[in-house]
Design a protein around this motif. Structure first.
Motif, PDB file in Angstrom:
ATOM      1  N   ALA A 115       0.988  -1.339  -0.142  1.00  0.00           N
ATOM      2  CA  ALA A 115       0.196   0.212   0.131  1.00  0.00           C
ATOM      3  C   ALA A 115       0.869   1.507  -0.199  1.00  0.00           C
ATOM      4  O   ALA A 115       1.056   2.157  -0.686  1.00  0.00           O
ATOM      5  CB  ALA A 115      -0.967   0.138   1.204  1.00  0.00           C
ATOM      6  N   MET A 116       1.657   1.099   1.097  1.00  0.00           N
ATOM      7  CA  MET A 116       3.304   2.808   0.957  1.00  0.00           C
ATOM      8  C   MET A 116       3.005   2.499  -0.479  1.00  0.00           C
ATOM      9  O   MET A 116       3.962   3.291  -0.865  1.00  0.00           O
ATOM     10  CB  MET A 116       3.821   2.219   1.970  1.00  0.00           C
ATOM     11  CG  MET A 116       3.659   2.441   2.835  1.00  0.00           C
ATOM     12  SD  MET A 116       4.456   2.200   4.292  1.00  0.00           S
ATOM     13  CE  MET A 116       6.091   3.381   4.010  1.00  0.00           C
ATOM     14  N   ARG A 117       3.465   1.950  -1.269  1.00  0.00           N
ATOM     15  CA  ARG A 117       4.428   1.455  -2.357  1.00  0.00           C
ATOM     16  C   ARG A 117       3.015   2.435  -3.371  1.00  0.00           C
ATOM     17  O   ARG A 117       3.263   3.107  -4.880  1.00  0.00           O
ATOM     18  CB  ARG A 117       4.873  -0.329  -3.211  1.00  0.00           C
ATOM     19  CG  ARG A 117       5.969   0.709  -4.306  1.00  0.00           C
ATOM     20  CD  ARG A 117       6.193  -1.650  -4.417  1.00  0.00           C
ATOM     21  NE  ARG A 117       5.788  -1.786  -6.139  1.00  0.00           N
ATOM     22  CZ  ARG A 117       5.533  -1.567  -7.102  1.00  0.00           C
ATOM     23  NH1 ARG A 117       7.823  -0.719  -6.808  1.00  0.00           N
ATOM     24  NH2 ARG A 117       5.335  -1.642  -7.825  1.00  0.00           N
ATOM     25  N   LYS A 118       2.026   2.037  -3.433  1.00  0.00           N
ATOM     26  CA  LYS A 118       1.341   2.487  -4.108  1.00  0.00           C
ATOM     27  C   LYS A 118       0.790   3.771  -4.371  1.00  0.00           C
ATOM     28  O   LYS A 118       1.301   4.710  -5.324  1.00  0.00           O
ATOM     29  CB  LYS A 118      -0.067   1.775  -4.101  1.00  0.00           C
ATOM     30  CG  LYS A 118      -0.323   0.508  -4.890  1.00  0.00           C
ATOM     31  CD  LYS A 118      -1.594   0.167  -4.659  1.00  0.00           C
ATOM     32  CE  LYS A 118      -2.633  -0.312  -5.610  1.00  0.00           C
ATOM     33  NZ  LYS A 118      -3.986  -0.808  -5.548  1.00  0.00           N
ATOM     34  N   TRP A 119       1.455   4.592  -2.535  1.00  0.00           N
ATOM     35  CA  TRP A 119       0.846   5.295  -2.699  1.00  0.00           C
ATOM     36  C   TRP A 119       2.016   6.073  -3.252  1.00  0.00           C
ATOM     37  O   TRP A 119       2.189   7.632  -3.700  1.00  0.00           O
ATOM     38  CB  TRP A 119       0.906   5.981  -0.948  1.00  0.00           C
ATOM     39  CG  TRP A 119      -0.532   5.498  -0.723  1.00  0.00           C
ATOM     40  CD1 TRP A 119      -1.390   4.641  -0.177  1.00  0.00           C
ATOM     41  CD2 TRP A 119      -1.876   6.254  -0.761  1.00  0.00           C
ATOM     42  NE1 TRP A 119      -2.622   4.641   0.192  1.00  0.00           N
ATOM     43  CE2 TRP A 119      -2.929   6.400  -0.474  1.00  0.00           C
ATOM     44  CE3 TRP A 119      -2.626   7.848  -1.382  1.00  0.00           C
ATOM     45  CZ2 TRP A 119      -4.608   6.586  -0.143  1.00  0.00           C
ATOM     46  CZ3 TRP A 119      -2.651   8.259  -1.714  1.00  0.00           C
ATOM     47  CH2 TRP A 119      -4.601   7.578  -0.997  1.00  0.00           C
ATOM     48  N   THR A 120       3.203   5.994  -2.877  1.00  0.00           N
ATOM     49  CA  THR A 120       4.400   6.207  -2.927  1.00  0.00           C
ATOM     50  C   THR A 120       4.614   6.273  -4.342  1.00  0.00           C
ATOM     51  O   THR A 120       5.017   7.782  -5.459  1.00  0.00           O
ATOM     52  CB  THR A 120       5.613   5.606  -2.453  1.00  0.00           C
ATOM     53  OG1 THR A 120       5.227   5.451  -0.839  1.00  0.00           O
ATOM     54  CG2 THR A 120       7.332   6.661  -2.977  1.00  0.00           C
ATOM     55  N   ILE A 150      11.545   9.662  -4.793  1.00  0.00           N
ATOM     56  CA  ILE A 150      12.249   8.471  -5.365  1.00  0.00           C
ATOM     57  C   ILE A 150      12.895   7.627  -4.107  1.00  0.00           C
ATOM     58  O   ILE A 150      13.267   6.935  -4.419  1.00  0.00           O
ATOM     59  CB  ILE A 150      13.030   9.690  -6.694  1.00  0.00           C
ATOM     60  CG1 ILE A 150      11.648  10.067  -6.806  1.00  0.00           C
ATOM     61  CG2 ILE A 150      13.243   8.582  -7.137  1.00  0.00           C
ATOM     62  CD1 ILE A 150      12.988  10.961  -8.181  1.00  0.00           C
ATOM     63  N   ALA A 151      13.726   7.963  -3.199  1.00  0.00           N
ATOM     64  CA  ALA A 151      14.697   7.949  -2.330  1.00  0.00           C
ATOM     65  C   ALA A 151      14.083   6.646  -1.870  1.00  0.00           C
ATOM     66  O   ALA A 151      13.839   5.687  -1.818  1.00  0.00           O
ATOM     67  CB  ALA A 151      15.194   9.104  -1.539  1.00  0.00           C
ATOM     68  N   LEU A 152      12.737   7.032  -0.859  1.00  0.00           N
ATOM     69  CA  LEU A 152      11.646   6.445  -0.747  1.00  0.00           C
ATOM     70  C   LEU A 152      11.008   4.431  -1.393  1.00  0.00           C
ATOM     71  O   LEU A 152      11.801   3.921  -1.449  1.00  0.00           O
ATOM     72  CB  LEU A 152      10.624   6.878  -0.047  1.00  0.00           C
ATOM     73  CG  LEU A 152       9.548   6.107   0.003  1.00  0.00           C
ATOM     74  CD1 LEU A 152      10.231   5.028   1.569  1.00  0.00           C
ATOM     75  CD2 LEU A 152       8.329   6.772   0.746  1.00  0.00           C
ATOM     76  N   LEU A 153      10.983   5.135  -2.448  1.00  0.00           N
ATOM     77  CA  LEU A 153      10.081   4.497  -3.942  1.00  0.00           C
ATOM     78  C   LEU A 153      11.616   2.933  -3.711  1.00  0.00           C
ATOM     79  O   LEU A 153      11.381   1.963  -3.524  1.00  0.00           O
ATOM     80  CB  LEU A 153      10.027   4.955  -5.257  1.00  0.00           C
ATOM     81  CG  LEU A 153       9.875   3.818  -6.271  1.00  0.00           C
ATOM     82  CD1 LEU A 153       8.163   3.078  -5.781  1.00  0.00           C
ATOM     83  CD2 LEU A 153       9.795   4.591  -7.762  1.00  0.00           C
ATOM     84  N   HIS A 154      12.513   3.406  -3.719  1.00  0.00           N
ATOM     85  CA  HIS A 154      13.851   2.369  -4.318  1.00  0.00           C
ATOM     86  C   HIS A 154      14.056   1.842  -2.815  1.00  0.00           C
ATOM     87  O   HIS A 154      14.633   0.598  -3.047  1.00  0.00           O
ATOM     88  CB  HIS A 154      15.417   3.099  -4.659  1.00  0.00           C
ATOM     89  CG  HIS A 154      14.808   3.384  -6.332  1.00  0.00           C
ATOM     90  ND1 HIS A 154      14.450   4.656  -6.279  1.00  0.00           N
ATOM     91  CD2 HIS A 154      14.844   2.770  -6.835  1.00  0.00           C
ATOM     92  CE1 HIS A 154      14.330   5.080  -7.402  1.00  0.00           C
ATOM     93  NE2 HIS A 154      14.655   4.381  -8.117  1.00  0.00           N
TER      94      HIS A 154
END
Lengths: 154, 632
Positions: B201-206, B251-255
């Motif tokens: 879910a976090m990934r989706k929002w990011t 972007i950093a978070l996504l990775h």
């Protein structure tokens, strides 16, 4: 056979090493840039250094704007003054921004030449959501209706 | 009546957020129907409030202060509507609308209640705080007594199609990070094992946030390019830079999220980045809307508002960061990174991006620090960022070229061998050319480096994509497309920054002149009255041997606003754009013009779109990704 704790330690070492290395690089870049690549802001009453690009701010003096058109070179010339009524003549070859007006606050970026003329390579005027002419703003303020926001003040 | 309804529903929305907090707090074990009921109600209330303000604008209700200041009778309908979010007070209402919309969506997501409960509590508290700020300090429904006869019109610069969509899209992207922030806090608060569901879910929002931010920032830059008439698309203005902070953090978070999902590593770092994203959004709100920064754009200054904002932002940020710091030791540790593999690269990337964001923040706030500590007024401009941010980001993007050889368990040596030749060739050629043009000015050297780095990534990634197609492997195409977008963006930026040419000249009607092999003739000048402005249009003929273009730059005088704007004219040629702005007239009847060539400038926005597209594709592919994980 290395234990998990040792592995974790080794990994933390590498992590810290990489962090320190990249941090050192970045700090170096930043310090270098702070020393060389930022420009200082002055008012006409300040002592302005001549050897580097600076920003000069103030109000455009009323009635001082002249457009000079020779066949070969065309430029505009005007005075910038501050609250002490100290003036500096600014010369500019580019296009003046739409918000440029006499009596309006602007910022000129450029260099002070030896003859005391400031040669601007860029003129900036601020645009914000409240862009009322000052007189109108003052009228509203007089009625106590609206707190006037400052525009174009550096 | 409508105005009162709007204000009342705003207050109701605030009250309902408090009810949401209470309800989520009380129902510990199971999600109760009352929660989703409250969520839809508070969404409806902010919607009503937002529509009420919109109706006031459409009906030109000059008893409302905001309408008087940002609209006029003659303003075209579309700009009366966009004026709703083109000023501080109204944009806060849009912000709230997005916030309650997202709360509603989170309510609908299938997540473990233990953590969802905390997400909703945190979102509820933040919504209530923002409602309080809007209603008390920046009330969009403030009345004006006596009623004005006409308004001051919307700032003419904002009367433009791209600015209609720029704020909503940008805000939607920024606000999506608030959900990520709440997720992270909820994980910290519950001390639970982090379930895949939550991470996905976090990934989706990011991903949503990155796609929206990319489009939003791109639109803003496009607007600046053709509306401000300065011929640039990024001015390194503090307000522009601030919009990059959350983008870099996201972007950093996504990775790191990817490393987290794939290998259960980088856990605490991920939680930290998730917090930092929204903290940077809030800091941006504080700096932009308080007038603390010296910027050419942005909102008007107001001390009372600045103080209130400071309180609001600290109320959210300080507890969050403190909580993270206090519970850092107790948080679940990530699994070890082993060897030179994908997670290592992902971590390196996120570190570099975070450093870039930190330097950006320093550049933004340095004038502020300098004025307080050194008592000097300084400007940090393009030159500073070219010498700092650019090399930092270039090193991160250079790593993108290695990504194709990386597997979860190490280097793909076979692939490396096959790609080695073009890679080495490219690097060698760049070094040679770089040594050869050493004498060039700094900005051109940097531009050249950017182009070559972009090319390197582009070549490597495209080769990998072709190989993937041949093998009929469809593994996260979205990622490759986004990476290609980043590389293309870098190439275009380099070409534009390094090889843009600008000429300033004046022409009398009928006169023509030669500018770098291009013949420019001023054909005609035309004056005409439109809706709320008078236009003075020049007709320039641009003849470059192969083609003939007519460019029509314009100067507009807006009547209700007493204000002038220039409309630049532009046209594309195969490798770029011609751009012309009209200036003042001289006493001898000549008009001044600024004419420039921008190589590949349209590629910048096209690349931004490709990045957004790749991000959206990654989102859609989520299911396929999940399958590959379960196979593992």
């Amino acid at each position: 056979m290395t234990t998990l704790a040792q592995k974790r330690k080794l990994q933390r070492f590498w992590l810290v090493a990489i962090l320190i290395m990249s941090l050192a690089g970045v700090v170096g870049l930043v310090l270098n840039a702070l020393a060389k690549k930022i420009s200082y802001f002055y008012y006409p009453s300040d002592v302005i250094p001549k050897d580097r690009t600076v920003r000069l701010g103030g109000l455009v003096s009323e009635g001082s704007l002249i457009k000079i058109a020779h066949e070969q070179s065309r430029y505009v010339q005007f005075n910038i003054e501050d609250e002490n009524h100290q003036k500096i003549m600014v010369r500019y070859k580019g296009l003046l921004p739409d918000l440029f007006r006499e009596g309006q606050g602007i910022i000129a970026e450029g260099k002070l030449l030896d003859d005391g003329v400031f040669e601007a390579r860029q003129i900036l005027a601020k645009h914000d959501e409240n862009y009322l002419p000052l007189e109108i703003a003052q009228k509203i303020k007089a009625k106590g209706l609206w707190k006037v926001s400052q525009s174009a003040q550096p | 009546m409508i105005v009162a309804t709007g204000y009342l529903s705003l207050l109701m929305a605030g009250f309902l957020s408090l009810v949401l907090v209470l309800a989520s707090w009380l129902y510990r074990d199971q999600e109760a129907p009352v929660v989703s009921c409250v969520l839809s109600l508070s969404f409806t209330m902010t919607m009503v409030s937002f529509l009420a303000l919109m109706v006031s604008f459409i009906r030109s209700d000059f008893s409302v202060m905001a309408v008087v200041l940002h609209s006029a009778i003659t303003t075209p309908l579309i700009y009366k509507i966009s004026a709703v979010w083109s000023h501080h007070e109204g944009s806060m209402l849009l912000w709230l609308l997005l916030m309650t919309t997202y709360n509603f969506i989170v309510g609908k997501q299938k997540l473990p209640w233990v953590q969802k409960r905390f997400v909703l509590i945190i979102q509820g508290i933040m919504t209530a705080l923002f409602v309080a700020f809007t209603a008390l300090v920046s009330n969009p429904f403030r009345r004006l007594e006596p009623v004005a006869l006409d308004g001051h019109d919307l700032n003419p610069l904002l009367q433009d199609y791209s600015v209609i969509f720029h704020p909503p899209i940008l805000y939607a992207g920024l606000q999506a990070l608030s959900v990520v922030f709440s997720f992270s806090l909820a994980i910290i608060l519950t001390h639970h094992h982090i379930k895949d569901q939550i991470l996905k879910a976090m990934r989706k929002w990011t991903l949503a946030s990155i796609a929206l931010l990319t489009i939003g920032i791109g639109l803003g830059s496009f607007w600046a390019y053709y509306e401000l008439g300065w011929g640039g698309w990024w001015f390194w203005d503090p307000v522009e830079n601030i919009s990059l902070l959350p983008w870099l953090a996201a972007i950093a978070l996504l990775h790191t999220l990817k490393a987290h999902i794939a290998q259960a590593s980088l856990k605490r770092w991920t939680l930290f980045l998730a917090l930092i994203g929204y903290v940077s959004v809030l800091m941006g709100i504080l700096l932009v809307r308080s007038g603390l920064l010296i910027s050419v754009h942005g909102f008007a200054q107001d001390e009372e508002r600045a103080l209130a904002l400071l309180v609001l932002v600290s109320c959210i940020c300080i507890p969050a960061i403190t909580l993270f710091a206090v519970s850092f030791k107790d948080l679940e540790k990530g699994r070890l990174l082993s060897g030179m593999n994908q997670p290592w690269l992902l971590m390196l990337q996120s570190i570099i991006f975070t450093l870039a964001a930190a330097v950006l923040l320093l550049g933004i706030t340095y004038p502020l620090l300098a004025s307080v500590i050194l008592e000097k007024t300084v400007t940090v401009g393009a030159e500073f960022y070219q010498a700092t941010i650019l090399p930092i980001l270039l090193s991160a993007i250079f790593l993108l070229g290695i990504v194709p050889f990386m597997r979860k368990d190490g280097m793909d040596v076979d692939l490396l061998k096959r790609f080695a030749l073009p890679g080495i060739l490219l690097v060698a050629v760049s070094i040679l050319v770089f040594l050869w043009i050493q004498e060039a000015p700094f900005y051109r050297n940097m531009a050249f480096l950017s182009v070559m780095t972009g090319m390197w990534v582009l070549v490597m990634t495209v080769m990998r994509l072709i190989k993937l197609r041949a093998q009929k492997q469809v593994l996260s195409h979205g990622m490759w497309i986004a990476h290609c977008g980043v590389a293309a963006l870098l190439v275009c930026i380099g070409l534009e920054k390094g090889w843009t040419n600008e000429e300033i000249f004046a022409l009398k009607p009928g006169q023509s002149m030669l500018v770098q092999d291009i013949q420019i003739t001023l054909k005609n000048i035309d004056r005409r009255a439109k809706d709320n402005y008078v236009a003075e249009t020049a007709e320039l003929e641009v003849y470059n041997k192969s083609s003939r273009h007519i460019l029509k730059p314009e100067k507009r005088t807006y009547i209700p606003a007493h204000k002038m704007t220039s409309e630049s004219a532009m046209c594309s040629y195969p490798w770029g754009m011609y751009y012309v702005t009209m200036g003042d007239s001289y006493d001898d009847g000549a008009l001044s013009f600024r004419f420039s060539f921008h190589p590949m400038v349209w590629g910048i926005w096209l690349s931004a779109l490709i990045i957004a597209l790749g991000t959206i594709m990654s989102w859609v592919q989520k299911k396929r990704l999940a399958k590959t994980f379960s196979k593992r």
